[in-house]
Design an enzyme around this catalytic site. Sequence first.
Site, PDB file in Angstrom:
ATOM      1  NE  ARG A  35      -3.022  -7.100   6.858  1.00  0.00           N
ATOM      2  CZ  ARG A  35      -2.105  -6.430   8.230  1.00  0.00           C
ATOM      3  NH1 ARG A  35      -3.157  -5.334   8.538  1.00  0.00           N
ATOM      4  NH2 ARG A  35      -1.014  -6.036   7.771  1.00  0.00           N
TER       5      ARG A  35
ATOM      6  NE  ARG B 173      -2.476 -10.270   8.589  1.00  0.00           N
ATOM      7  CZ  ARG B 173      -0.722  -9.331   9.303  1.00  0.00           C
ATOM      8  NH1 ARG B 173      -0.097  -9.839  10.324  1.00  0.00           N
ATOM      9  NH2 ARG B 173      -0.005  -9.601   8.234  1.00  0.00           N
TER      10      ARG B 173
ATOM     11  CB  CYS C  22      -1.094   0.227   1.176  1.00  0.00           C
ATOM     12  SG  CYS C  22       0.315  -0.060   2.659  1.00  0.00           S
TER      13      CYS C  22
ATOM     14  CD  GLU D 154      -3.511  -9.225   3.034  1.00  0.00           C
ATOM     15  OE1 GLU D 154      -3.607  -9.325   3.883  1.00  0.00           O
ATOM     16  OE2 GLU D 154      -2.835  -8.919   2.089  1.00  0.00           O
TER      17      GLU D 154
END
Length: 396
Positions: free
Chosen positions: A163, A161, A78, A116
């Site tokens: 995502r 986590r 990203c 993802e």
Amino acid sequence: MSDHLYTIDAFFAGVGGIELGFEQTNSFKTIYANEFDKYARETYKINYPDTPLDGRDIHEVKSNEIPKSDLIVGGFPCQAFSIAGYRKGFDDDRGDLFFELLKMIKANKPRVVFIENVKNLVSHDNGNTFKVISEALVTNGYSIKWKVLNSKEFGNIPQNRERIYVVAFRYQNDFEKFEFPGKIKLTTKLSDLIDFDNEKEEVYYYRKNKQPFYEELAKEVTSTNYIYQWRRQYVRKNMSGVVPTLTANMGTGGHNVPIILTNDGQIRKLTPKETFNVQGYPAKFKLAKLSNGRLYKQAGNSVVVPVIKRIAENIANAMKNNDDQLDIDVNKKYALLYTSIFGKMEGQSRVFASANNKEELMNKAENSGLKIISDKEYLKLIQKKKHEVFLMFKEI
């Protein structure tokens, strides 16, 4: 094993976690993977020796060089995203990695695209980054759904986590049939993934007179029920009783590697294998003979495999018996995009109508009864944590 396997082209493949989750469903087969990092490729090759692995920078890969596939999947870095790069146009060689991926999508027109990324993708640049990504997919003929999922709630993996997962469909019926999986109970224990009993190599232990901050650790690391981290200046105790988010910078200095108290009272960091366990990789997954730092980085950069598998199962179910369909019409000059959001963390978007005449399209919008909003209004709207449905006018 399914009679028919849907094919996958994988980009930014890392060590193959996305492909593994898809292939565990017995509905998918990876026919091409691209990964630029040579160390990640070493781990990839020993686990998937039969998958064609391309080590070139994606900028060097021509879209006609990759095999046609049913899916294109990837988790592009990203930090590479740049709105400025987007404004220069899709044909600029300096464009960032998402737009390189988009070139492959536009040329090969896979039936499904799966992305993802970090949760912050939805917040970056006040939401504008994700707006550009989603609109790029929709105006190129895809209907998309996205949702932020936490592994401890959706993967039965005790790691905190979060995502974002984006699934884009070329066929409307696939899109309508697909739903993200629901929450499941967390039954996997820390001790299922981390070895609290057996001795490990000395390199993983913290000892008096070995690390300057050992006394600080000894004061704080007092329970086998929690996971800890040394954060340069202090000890962080993860109060939720799960592993904190694994990060790629575990591989740079190791200060972020989770720490445990063993059952015999010793303090040590997780081994690289344990960090892969915490990402949901199976015990049989092999680690290449690399430095611990590089292996930690690979684990931190990867995905939680059971979450991918659950999403992949729902994608496969959506695709079944839906083969003969028309593409979404984006060969017009203008389009109305329909979007339904639940704050920034979940939503869907698709082409509502398209036309070469702007006035015709605006009449359709007015007759729909849905509100039409501007780009500026959109960026304000997504900050609210509530359900909103609206149309946006776009020139394709």
